[in-house]
Scaffold this motif. Sequence first.
Motif, short mmCIF file in Angstrom:
data_model
loop_
_atom_site.label_atom_id
_atom_site.label_comp_id
_atom_site.label_asym_id
_atom_site.label_seq_id
_atom_site.Cartn_x
_atom_site.Cartn_y
_atom_site.Cartn_z
N ASN A 134 38.76 41.35 44.36
CA ASN A 134 40.04 42.05 44.36
C ASN A 134 41.10 41.27 45.14
O ASN A 134 42.25 41.15 44.72
CB ASN A 134 39.88 43.45 44.95
N LYS A 188 44.58 44.64 36.35
CA LYS A 188 45.86 44.14 36.85
C LYS A 188 46.66 43.39 35.78
O LYS A 188 47.79 42.98 36.03
CB LYS A 188 45.62 43.22 38.05
N ALA A 246 51.48 47.37 42.97
CA ALA A 246 50.87 48.60 43.44
C ALA A 246 51.89 49.52 44.10
O ALA A 246 51.74 50.74 44.12
CB ALA A 246 49.73 48.28 44.41
N SER A 253 44.39 39.75 43.44
CA SER A 253 45.63 40.33 43.97
C SER A 253 46.57 39.25 44.49
O SER A 253 47.79 39.32 44.30
CB SER A 253 45.32 41.33 45.08
N SER A 308 48.02 37.66 41.40
CA SER A 308 48.89 38.63 40.71
C SER A 308 50.22 38.81 41.44
O SER A 308 51.29 38.85 40.82
CB SER A 308 48.17 39.97 40.58
N GLU A 309 50.16 38.93 42.75
CA GLU A 309 51.39 39.15 43.53
C GLU A 309 52.35 37.97 43.40
O GLU A 309 53.57 38.16 43.34
CB GLU A 309 51.03 39.39 45.00
N ASP A 314 38.56 43.51 37.12
CA ASP A 314 39.74 43.56 37.98
C ASP A 314 40.92 42.86 37.33
O ASP A 314 42.07 43.29 37.45
CB ASP A 314 39.44 42.95 39.34
#
Length: 354
Positions: free
Chosen positions: A233, A145, A50, A237, A240-241, A141
């Motif tokens: 989310n 992503k 992001a 997230s 994903s991170e 979501d």
Amino acid sequence: MFIQFNSLNAAEVTQLDQSLVPVETRSAAERKKAISLGLQHVILKNSGSAAALSNPSVKAKVKSPNSLIRQFGYDEVDGELLLKVNFDHKRILELLREAQLPVWGKQRPLTLVWLVEESSGERKILNDASPVESRTLFQKDAEAKGVPLLFPLMDLDDNMQISVSDVRGMFVNQIELASQRYQADYFVVASMTPNADGVEYSVSLFSKGAEQGGTTPLVSKQQQVSDTEAAVNGIISTVSEYYVSRYAIADSGEQLTSSVTFVDITEMKQLVAIEKYLKQLSAVKAVHISQLQGTSVKYALELFGTLDDLHRLMALDPRIIETSGGYQGDIGSDDNLNSLDPTLVNELEYRWRG
């Protein structure tokens, strides 16, 4: 986002240059706003970060995205008007590279999600066919992503191996056992519990088949948020991170090179397929054949990232099998990747079974 599952583990995420943006009308003013929003979505899918949206070069393109557009049109799905925008994928990657931002390639880990959700006082493991709102939120979501997810079937086999108590109690060995039937690289153990302040969620990520430290999460998080959407989310997230930190490659600015050898090559189409595969890796800047000898072919590579980055990405693809001629270990293991000796890595050999 369209996901192709390979014969074993990893997933190939395609349509990384495409975005669907809901619009109210077909007016030029609304179309302009939707295209800028669509570009933000595409940047997020290709970088995984992001923070990329705050980069000055990216912000400038978001304000004036026309040079990156390949085509656009309108679709109507379930009564909702959508603007479909396709951007130039090559130029998107060039924008990220020039801004020294990470690029997350098409080959991405497939994650199995074991999640207990509490609703109306009842706790259930979310399954692939669950009709609840959270299942749809996870899908949307994850697509936004670019994170390929897989949910358990929760059929008779699953129910005999795993229970709500196993997931909530973080009995990782039992969850790992139940995960074996699924072709995933990682698995998530998570929960979402509503309370007076909203929803509390927890998430822990594990590497499937890890021999050492397998019960220690690679990353974990617990947080109170406003609603289910925010919890979903937060879970995606967190995952994903972690993946971006390991698989999204920024240009190091250094002149890094390596070589990769494939053995038992008997057909020209194998050479073509291998070169095509190597060129699309986000760690590879350039590739060419440096040596052909019998049924062995050596490729010389120029790299954006490090040798560890390259082999971490290659470990995701089930079409690539390491031979016994090089590094003696599982290059898919996080522990081994952290301690790779570059002199050994350069001697690695592979078989291609694509």
